[in-house]
Design a protein around this motif. Sequence first.
Motif, short mmCIF file in Angstrom:
data_model
loop_
_atom_site.label_atom_id
_atom_site.label_comp_id
_atom_site.label_asym_id
_atom_site.label_seq_id
_atom_site.Cartn_x
_atom_site.Cartn_y
_atom_site.Cartn_z
N ILE A 179 0.83 -1.20 0.00
CA ILE A 179 0.00 0.00 0.00
C ILE A 179 0.87 1.26 0.00
O ILE A 179 0.55 2.24 -0.69
CB ILE A 179 -0.96 -0.02 1.21
N ASP A 180 1.97 1.25 0.72
CA ASP A 180 2.88 2.40 0.72
C ASP A 180 3.41 2.67 -0.69
O ASP A 180 3.46 3.82 -1.15
CB ASP A 180 4.05 2.17 1.68
N MET A 181 3.82 1.61 -1.40
CA MET A 181 4.33 1.78 -2.76
C MET A 181 3.23 2.22 -3.71
O MET A 181 3.45 3.05 -4.60
CB MET A 181 4.98 0.49 -3.25
N LEU A 182 2.04 1.69 -3.52
CA LEU A 182 0.91 2.08 -4.37
C LEU A 182 0.53 3.54 -4.12
O LEU A 182 0.26 4.29 -5.06
CB LEU A 182 -0.28 1.16 -4.11
N ARG A 183 0.49 3.95 -2.86
CA ARG A 183 0.14 5.34 -2.55
C ARG A 183 1.16 6.29 -3.19
O ARG A 183 0.80 7.30 -3.81
CB ARG A 183 0.11 5.56 -1.04
N PHE A 184 2.44 5.95 -3.04
CA PHE A 184 3.53 6.72 -3.65
C PHE A 184 3.32 6.84 -5.16
O PHE A 184 3.46 7.91 -5.75
CB PHE A 184 4.86 6.03 -3.33
N THR A 185 2.93 5.73 -5.81
CA THR A 185 2.76 5.70 -7.26
C THR A 185 1.51 6.44 -7.70
O THR A 185 1.53 7.24 -8.64
CB THR A 185 2.69 4.24 -7.74
N LEU A 186 0.40 6.19 -7.01
CA LEU A 186 -0.88 6.76 -7.43
C LEU A 186 -0.93 8.27 -7.22
O LEU A 186 -1.72 8.97 -7.86
CB LEU A 186 -2.02 6.08 -6.67
N GLU A 187 -0.09 8.79 -6.34
CA GLU A 187 -0.04 10.24 -6.14
C GLU A 187 0.67 10.95 -7.30
O GLU A 187 0.45 12.14 -7.53
CB GLU A 187 0.66 10.57 -4.82
N TYR A 188 1.49 10.20 -8.05
CA TYR A 188 2.26 10.79 -9.13
C TYR A 188 1.70 10.49 -10.52
O TYR A 188 1.89 11.26 -11.46
CB TYR A 188 3.71 10.29 -9.08
N LEU A 189 1.03 9.34 -10.66
CA LEU A 189 0.60 8.88 -11.98
C LEU A 189 -0.91 8.84 -12.11
O LEU A 189 -1.62 8.62 -11.13
CB LEU A 189 1.17 7.49 -12.25
N ASP A 190 -1.38 9.00 -13.33
CA ASP A 190 -2.79 8.82 -13.64
C ASP A 190 -3.02 7.33 -13.88
O ASP A 190 -2.66 6.80 -14.93
CB ASP A 190 -3.15 9.63 -14.89
N VAL A 191 -3.60 6.65 -12.91
CA VAL A 191 -3.83 5.20 -13.00
C VAL A 191 -5.33 4.95 -13.00
O VAL A 191 -6.01 5.20 -12.00
CB VAL A 191 -3.16 4.44 -11.84
N LYS A 192 -5.83 4.44 -14.12
CA LYS A 192 -7.25 4.10 -14.22
C LYS A 192 -7.48 2.61 -13.95
O LYS A 192 -8.55 2.22 -13.49
CB LYS A 192 -7.78 4.45 -15.60
N ARG A 193 -6.48 1.80 -14.24
CA ARG A 193 -6.63 0.34 -14.07
C ARG A 193 -5.40 -0.23 -13.39
O ARG A 193 -4.27 0.15 -13.70
CB ARG A 193 -6.83 -0.33 -15.44
N VAL A 194 -5.64 -1.15 -12.44
CA VAL A 194 -4.56 -1.88 -11.79
C VAL A 194 -4.72 -3.36 -12.14
O VAL A 194 -5.81 -3.93 -12.00
CB VAL A 194 -4.57 -1.69 -10.26
N VAL A 195 -3.63 -3.97 -12.58
CA VAL A 195 -3.60 -5.39 -12.93
C VAL A 195 -2.60 -6.10 -12.03
O VAL A 195 -1.45 -5.66 -11.91
CB VAL A 195 -3.22 -5.62 -14.41
N VAL A 196 -3.03 -7.17 -11.37
CA VAL A 196 -2.14 -8.01 -10.57
C VAL A 196 -1.80 -9.24 -11.39
O VAL A 196 -2.69 -10.04 -11.72
CB VAL A 196 -2.81 -8.43 -9.24
N ASN A 197 -0.53 -9.41 -11.72
CA ASN A 197 -0.12 -10.52 -12.57
C ASN A 197 0.17 -11.78 -11.75
O ASN A 197 1.29 -12.29 -11.71
CB ASN A 197 1.10 -10.14 -13.41
N GLY A 198 -0.84 -12.26 -11.07
CA GLY A 198 -0.75 -13.55 -10.39
C GLY A 198 -0.23 -13.52 -8.98
O GLY A 198 0.50 -12.63 -8.56
N MET A 225 -8.52 5.34 -3.84
CA MET A 225 -7.52 6.15 -4.53
C MET A 225 -7.93 6.49 -5.96
O MET A 225 -7.16 7.08 -6.71
CB MET A 225 -6.17 5.42 -4.52
N GLY A 226 -9.15 6.10 -6.34
CA GLY A 226 -9.66 6.50 -7.64
C GLY A 226 -9.43 5.52 -8.78
O GLY A 226 -9.68 5.86 -9.95
N VAL A 227 -8.96 4.31 -8.47
CA VAL A 227 -8.76 3.31 -9.52
C VAL A 227 -10.13 2.75 -9.91
O VAL A 227 -10.86 2.22 -9.07
CB VAL A 227 -7.84 2.17 -9.03
N SER A 228 -10.49 2.86 -11.18
CA SER A 228 -11.83 2.48 -11.61
C SER A 228 -11.94 1.02 -12.02
O SER A 228 -13.03 0.44 -12.01
CB SER A 228 -12.28 3.36 -12.78
#
Length: 297
Positions: free
Chosen positions: A70-89, A116-119
Amino acid sequence: MLRPLDKKMRGVELVVGTPFLYFRDSSTLLMADLHLGFEEAASRGLYYGLRKSSGFYAVFVPRIQLKKAIDMLRFTLEYLDVKRVVVNGDLKHAFDRLLRQEKEEVVTLIKFLREMGVSEILVIRGNHDNFIKPILRKLDVEFVKALSTQANGRRILIVHGHEEVDLGGHDAVIIGHEHPSLRCFDVYRFPCFLKIPLPSGKTIIVMPATGPYHPGVIVNPNPSEYLSPLIRRLDSLESMQVVSWIDLGEIPTRSIDYFELFTLEDYVLIEKYRAGGKEFAVVEFKNYNIARAICEI
């Protein structure tokens, strides 16, 4: 905080300082191998690894994996426009059951991403992802075997990597499963990305694990040391490129200075970035033999 993964795949970029990839055209963030619930499995003595035991089993380990993700995701989502998150397994850890920690943490992770706004959230099935489908369905998360996408006109297949797959008309395949890492200076072990060229001109990209308790395979040129049938069928991995990142606030300056000794002869490419008050260096070795020589593997 973005760096192109490869000249041939413009639009697929490393999120510097994380094990994530970002697809610019579709505003998609890709991660792999969270292994949520690992700490409970370890404390209960449940071993699910395909390699020898890591020594974490039947012991209590701090429940840090979800927090770090979650810390890494928060860091990333604050900087980038992310509409979709994919977990590769391997969103979860246990093969043969759904642990309480797995259920709770999967729900917490999905709720966090929604807040965080990921749709759109999509999970690609990994070999650990048994018994998770009903939970994902309730959370309105799509659960699939593979994802075919494009980046800058190149077709890319995303699969976990534990099964054989036909690349068909795809130019590249991105897998997880291996958790590659690079050991340097007899102390440090860096998660890393692998870029493996195929005789056909296609490319295998191997992502590092998101879960910090899963350093996985130490990078080496022997295909038989890996788990994925996509890699095991190859003759050698000596031509693969190895890409890692270093948090310059966490290691001695002499380490990055040592790498920089080799840049004049184009053995190593180093690029520095600053994000979130931190400074990172991305280090790319031109092939395995150079990584072995410099890191004294």
